[in-house]
Write an enzyme that holds these catalytic residues in place. Structure first.
Site, PDB file in Angstrom:
ATOM      1  CE  LYS A  47      -1.131  -5.906   6.976  1.00 36.17           C
ATOM      2  NZ  LYS A  47       0.082  -6.641   7.389  1.00 36.17           N
ATOM      3  CE  LYS A  54      -3.058  -5.748  11.194  1.00 35.73           C
ATOM      4  NZ  LYS A  54      -2.253  -6.941  11.544  1.00 35.73           N
TER       5      LYS A  54
END
Ligand code: C2G
Length: 129
Positions: free
Chosen positions: A45, A47
């Site tokens: 992701k 992130k």
């Protein structure tokens, strides 16, 4: 008992997340939250979380309308999660609208309007100012 599931990173937990979780719970009696692991966030992701999985899990578990927190380790686990936990409704914010319609084969799929003006990215940017 109607069971609901939702997925997310929930880093720097904020009222937009709470609004989503509350509305998700209102769609049933039992809410499962599949929480993105640190590895899944980093590898899939893109992130980098401020809080670790364990810290994010502890915060989610302290929310009275969250009944169970499980790890989200990959993009492919949703159908098996829905079957394993006998989920009736899958819920996500509408930034994901349409992306998980394949789950309609197993359960209801609901996309809820996001809470405007707030996001973890926005919080980080504001704090940098
Ligand atoms: N959300 C919201 N309003 C905001 C911010 C987030 O309703 N202002 C919702 C998102 O739409 C999502 C949930 O809160 O349904 C969690 O948000 P994130 O932690 O950003 O989740 P995301 O990174 O989109 O992960 O497999 C699905 C992914 O794990 C979803």
């Amino acid at each position: 008992m109607r069971k609901v599931i939702t997925y997310g990173t929930f880093d720097l937990l904020h009222y937009g997340h709470i609004n989503l979780l509350k509305r998700a719970k209102d769609l049933g009696d039992y809410l499962v939250v599949a929480l993105s692991t640190d590895e899944f966030n980093l590898n899939s992701k893109n992130k980098k979380c401020y809080f670790s999985y364990e810290e994010r899990k502890k915060m989610l578990e302290s929310i009275r309308f969250v009944d169970l927190v499980i790890p989200e380790e990959n993009w492919e686990q949703k159908a098996s999660d829905v079957k394993e936990f006998k989920i009736d409704t899958f819920v996500m914010g509408d930034d994901w609208a349409g992306k998980f319609d394949f789950l309609k084969e197993y359960c209801d799929v609901v996309y809820l309007p996001r809470t405007p003006e707030i996001s973890t990215t926005q919080i980080k940017q504001d704090l940098k100012k």
